[in-house]
Write a protein that holds these residues in place. Sequence first.
Motif, PDB file in Angstrom:
ATOM      1  N   ILE A 168     118.715   6.059  85.830  1.00  0.00           N
ATOM      2  CA  ILE A 168     117.305   6.179  85.465  1.00  0.00           C
ATOM      3  C   ILE A 168     117.007   5.324  84.238  1.00  0.00           C
ATOM      4  CG2 ILE A 168     115.506   7.775  84.671  1.00  0.00           C
ATOM      5  CD1 ILE A 168     116.244   8.056  87.619  1.00  0.00           C
ATOM      6  N   LEU A 169     117.922   5.286  83.278  1.00  0.00           N
ATOM      7  CA  LEU A 169     117.772   4.408  82.118  1.00  0.00           C
ATOM      8  C   LEU A 169     118.436   3.082  82.439  1.00  0.00           C
ATOM      9  CD1 LEU A 169     118.530   6.802  79.126  1.00  0.00           C
ATOM     10  CD2 LEU A 169     116.307   5.967  79.897  1.00  0.00           C
ATOM     11  N   THR A 170     117.648   2.011  82.464  1.00  0.00           N
ATOM     12  CA  THR A 170     118.186   0.711  82.838  1.00  0.00           C
ATOM     13  C   THR A 170     117.499  -0.376  82.016  1.00  0.00           C
ATOM     14  OG1 THR A 170     118.623  -0.772  84.706  1.00  0.00           O
ATOM     15  CG2 THR A 170     116.566   0.477  84.766  1.00  0.00           C
ATOM     16  N   ALA A 171     117.610  -1.603  82.463  1.00  0.00           N
ATOM     17  CA  ALA A 171     117.011  -2.724  81.732  1.00  0.00           C
ATOM     18  C   ALA A 171     115.670  -3.090  82.341  1.00  0.00           C
ATOM     19  CB  ALA A 171     117.954  -3.930  81.774  1.00  0.00           C
ATOM     20  N   SER A 172     114.780  -3.598  81.506  1.00  0.00           N
ATOM     21  CA  SER A 172     113.482  -4.056  81.996  1.00  0.00           C
ATOM     22  C   SER A 172     113.687  -5.245  82.930  1.00  0.00           C
ATOM     23  CB  SER A 172     112.596  -4.460  80.816  1.00  0.00           C
ATOM     24  OG  SER A 172     111.335  -4.905  81.277  1.00  0.00           O
ATOM     25  N   SER A 173     112.894  -5.265  83.998  1.00  0.00           N
ATOM     26  CA  SER A 173     113.050  -6.317  84.999  1.00  0.00           C
ATOM     27  C   SER A 173     111.682  -6.743  85.510  1.00  0.00           C
ATOM     28  CB  SER A 173     113.901  -5.805  86.172  1.00  0.00           C
ATOM     29  OG  SER A 173     113.977  -6.759  87.206  1.00  0.00           O
ATOM     30  N   PRO A 174     111.443  -8.028  85.670  1.00  0.00           N
ATOM     31  CA  PRO A 174     110.136  -8.505  86.153  1.00  0.00           C
ATOM     32  C   PRO A 174     109.984  -8.307  87.646  1.00  0.00           C
ATOM     33  CG  PRO A 174     111.607 -10.358  85.836  1.00  0.00           C
ATOM     34  CD  PRO A 174     112.357  -9.145  85.381  1.00  0.00           C
ATOM     35  N   GLU A 175     109.645  -7.085  88.074  1.00  0.00           N
ATOM     36  CA  GLU A 175     109.557  -6.789  89.508  1.00  0.00           C
ATOM     37  C   GLU A 175     108.129  -6.555  89.978  1.00  0.00           C
ATOM     38  OE1 GLU A 175     112.416  -4.073  91.197  1.00  0.00           O
ATOM     39  OE2 GLU A 175     113.732  -4.322  89.495  1.00  0.00           O
ATOM     40  N   GLY A 176     107.135  -6.945  89.198  1.00  0.00           N
ATOM     41  CA  GLY A 176     105.758  -6.841  89.687  1.00  0.00           C
ATOM     42  C   GLY A 176     104.890  -5.935  88.862  1.00  0.00           C
ATOM     43  N   ALA A 177     105.212  -4.647  88.804  1.00  0.00           N
ATOM     44  CA  ALA A 177     104.406  -3.689  88.050  1.00  0.00           C
ATOM     45  C   ALA A 177     104.896  -3.605  86.604  1.00  0.00           C
ATOM     46  CB  ALA A 177     104.467  -2.318  88.712  1.00  0.00           C
ATOM     47  N   ARG A 178     104.150  -2.881  85.787  1.00  0.00           N
ATOM     48  CA  ARG A 178     104.554  -2.698  84.385  1.00  0.00           C
ATOM     49  C   ARG A 178     105.640  -1.638  84.294  1.00  0.00           C
ATOM     50  NH1 ARG A 178      98.968  -2.658  84.322  1.00  0.00           N
ATOM     51  NH2 ARG A 178      97.956  -4.430  83.305  1.00  0.00           N
ATOM     52  N   VAL A 182     111.610   2.893  77.197  1.00  0.00           N
ATOM     53  CA  VAL A 182     112.199   3.987  76.431  1.00  0.00           C
ATOM     54  C   VAL A 182     112.938   3.379  75.241  1.00  0.00           C
ATOM     55  CG1 VAL A 182     113.779   5.940  76.464  1.00  0.00           C
ATOM     56  CG2 VAL A 182     112.492   5.344  78.534  1.00  0.00           C
ATOM     57  N   PRO A 183     112.509   3.658  74.012  1.00  0.00           N
ATOM     58  CA  PRO A 183     113.176   3.059  72.852  1.00  0.00           C
ATOM     59  C   PRO A 183     114.573   3.617  72.654  1.00  0.00           C
ATOM     60  CG  PRO A 183     111.548   4.663  72.147  1.00  0.00           C
ATOM     61  CD  PRO A 183     111.372   4.512  73.628  1.00  0.00           C
ATOM     62  N   SER A 184     115.470   2.764  72.178  1.00  0.00           N
ATOM     63  CA  SER A 184     116.843   3.172  71.922  1.00  0.00           C
ATOM     64  C   SER A 184     117.010   3.525  70.447  1.00  0.00           C
ATOM     65  CB  SER A 184     117.803   2.043  72.295  1.00  0.00           C
ATOM     66  OG  SER A 184     119.105   2.317  71.827  1.00  0.00           O
ATOM     67  N   ARG A 185     117.520   4.726  70.180  1.00  0.00           N
ATOM     68  CA  ARG A 185     117.765   5.143  68.793  1.00  0.00           C
ATOM     69  C   ARG A 185     118.976   4.407  68.214  1.00  0.00           C
ATOM     70  NH1 ARG A 185     121.282   8.703  66.768  1.00  0.00           N
ATOM     71  NH2 ARG A 185     121.810   9.461  68.868  1.00  0.00           N
ATOM     72  N   GLY A 189     115.099  -1.621  67.901  1.00  0.00           N
ATOM     73  CA  GLY A 189     114.356  -2.756  68.433  1.00  0.00           C
ATOM     74  C   GLY A 189     114.596  -3.031  69.897  1.00  0.00           C
ATOM     75  N   LYS A 190     115.546  -2.316  70.507  1.00  0.00           N
ATOM     76  CA  LYS A 190     115.837  -2.515  71.921  1.00  0.00           C
ATOM     77  C   LYS A 190     115.297  -1.336  72.735  1.00  0.00           C
ATOM     78  CE  LYS A 190     119.917  -5.438  71.397  1.00  0.00           C
ATOM     79  NZ  LYS A 190     121.336  -5.647  71.787  1.00  0.00           N
ATOM     80  N   GLU A 581     112.982   7.763  63.596  1.00  0.00           N
ATOM     81  CA  GLU A 581     114.341   7.698  64.125  1.00  0.00           C
ATOM     82  C   GLU A 581     114.509   6.561  65.126  1.00  0.00           C
ATOM     83  OE1 GLU A 581     115.038  11.506  65.812  1.00  0.00           O
ATOM     84  OE2 GLU A 581     115.892  12.359  63.991  1.00  0.00           O
ATOM     85  N   LEU A 582     113.412   6.234  65.786  1.00  0.00           N
ATOM     86  CA  LEU A 582     113.445   5.196  66.816  1.00  0.00           C
ATOM     87  C   LEU A 582     113.019   3.831  66.288  1.00  0.00           C
ATOM     88  CD1 LEU A 582     111.862   7.321  69.675  1.00  0.00           C
ATOM     89  CD2 LEU A 582     114.264   6.665  69.474  1.00  0.00           C
ATOM     90  N   ASN A 583     112.758   3.766  64.975  1.00  0.00           N
ATOM     91  CA  ASN A 583     112.343   2.511  64.346  1.00  0.00           C
ATOM     92  C   ASN A 583     111.042   1.984  64.953  1.00  0.00           C
ATOM     93  OD1 ASN A 583     114.816   1.830  62.545  1.00  0.00           O
ATOM     94  ND2 ASN A 583     115.694   2.287  64.572  1.00  0.00           N
TER      95      ASN A 583
END
Length: 592
Positions: A168-178, A182-185, A189-190, A581-583
């Motif tokens: 469920i938690l993965t990397a952003s990918s340009p697949e069409g929709a927005r 989820v910010p990483s603690r 910045g990631k 906490e999440l910057n």
Amino acid sequence: MVQSRTHTCGELRLEHAGQTVTLAGFLENIREVGQNLAFVVLRDFYGITQVVLETEEMIAAVKGLNKESTIQVTGIVRERNSKNPKLPTGDIEVVPSEIKVLGRCRHNELPFQINRSREADESLRLKYRYLDLRNPEVKGNIILRCNVVAALRAAMLGEGFLEITTPILTASSPEGARDYLVPSRKHPGKFYALPQAPQQFKQLLMASGFDKYFQIAPCFRDEDARGDRSPGEFYQLDMEMAFASQDDVFAVLERVLPPIFSKYGTYNVASEAPFVRIPYLEAMDKYGSDKPDLRIDLTLQDATQLLAGCGFGPFEGNTVKAIVVTDFTGTRKQIDGLCNEVEIQSGEKAYWFRYDENGEIVGGISKFVQPIKDQVVEALGLIPGCFVGLTAGKLLTAQKTAGVLRNKLGAFCPNHMDKERYEFCWIVDFPMYEIGEESGQLEFCHNPFSMPNGGLDILKKAAAGEVDPLTITAYQYDLVCNGVELSSGAVRNHDPEIMLEAFQLVRLGEEDVKSKFPAMYNAFTYGAPPHAGIAPGVDRMVMLLAGEDSIREIIPFPMNKNAQDVMMGAPSFVDPKQLAELNIVCTTKEED
């Protein structure tokens, strides 16, 4: 304290007469008909039972209770004098010796009547969804959903597929929709992204040596709502097959879906295998849509040359599409209403005329058609009593507007639409590329990981300017049922060389592909099998099976049209400490 019951409120029959039973449920209604006589309707998940109160003590036990309080009733089952044949429990009633209050409803008035909650405003229903779901009709849709998901899972396991869950938690990918981010603690910045679909993971499973994969997959897309699409999240029957062709994918779903639709659907007739296959360009030309409702027997005809010179301004220099409807009985007011609905939905006007019982061209734009009456009658195959609907514009505009008009006419004319069935079809050979509406540049039309018809050779010719990229088709396909797109799928591009060439045409070079899709690209360089898949939407399937017009009716806790959960208050502002906490710094502040 453990509450118990010996039977449910939908279980008791005449054979239980004389038995002492204990029931528990919601107090749906109480009706007093005398000093020592009252009738209580007790409802639980399984049904309702009538409880007869014949003593002051029993009446006093419920008299101060508001409707929807939960109670436990212990008493004797007896045969009813006045039976209710509409109820499974209508032959019996329970005479209680003891009534306990389990959960008191502390509201004198409910936001809506439980059994008529579907008549209430939708925002009110969503705010009090836990009450809305008490309505047996609303609850029935959720039960249907559960049964359909169980049937889909059993059918896929029976086909030899393995159920594998993907992250469920993965990397952003340009697949069409927005993406939902989820910010990483731990990594300032990631961001993680919630998956728009398990697309890359399921292809990686094929590269890993798994042969047949499926899951009832949650997908997350930050997109606007509409009648057949829920904002935020949805579920799909995600599947992928190694060493498989388009035909292999089609064969699986043609075995899996018809029995489920026949068993659980509002209609018990569903298309049998093989489903009709319609190339995309043919679908647009014949039906004005890439998701045609084949229950409607109306088709589009090209009337461009026929009517281009008739003198009607909107036709000049444009494509003209015509739909001929035989035995049309609509009034002028109804025709105007249909045309108005088409304009609201498509943003374009529809035009019309009639060829009446006397063989005359009348109504609408008849004065422009009358001078060429004979040519029009012959070219369109008109017979007395015909209605002719017309649309105009650039090719795609004329087609799409005619597609909307076709659906409206089909719904209006019962002799041209067999509503009580599920009619499936495959739309195949989609364009690989299109010109983006916002960018004005070449973009992928559907899935960027699809295999083009013609493979590497056709892509190289396009790169060299020998072939127009817009003419390239792909092994991409949609599954459509009753005018609703259930799914998109494709034979995947598993060759890194072909992948790089395909992305090069949309201005993404080798480094872009490696950086955006590192796992998939690298996996394919180790030798990946040809593979193909598809992912029918579970929500849309259940919506069709339930005969609902809105997808929110079959989701337990749906968001509203603005992607808000008004029951839980989401989305919401969070404590500044959590943001720190999440910057993260928010530019929009919560109002005091």
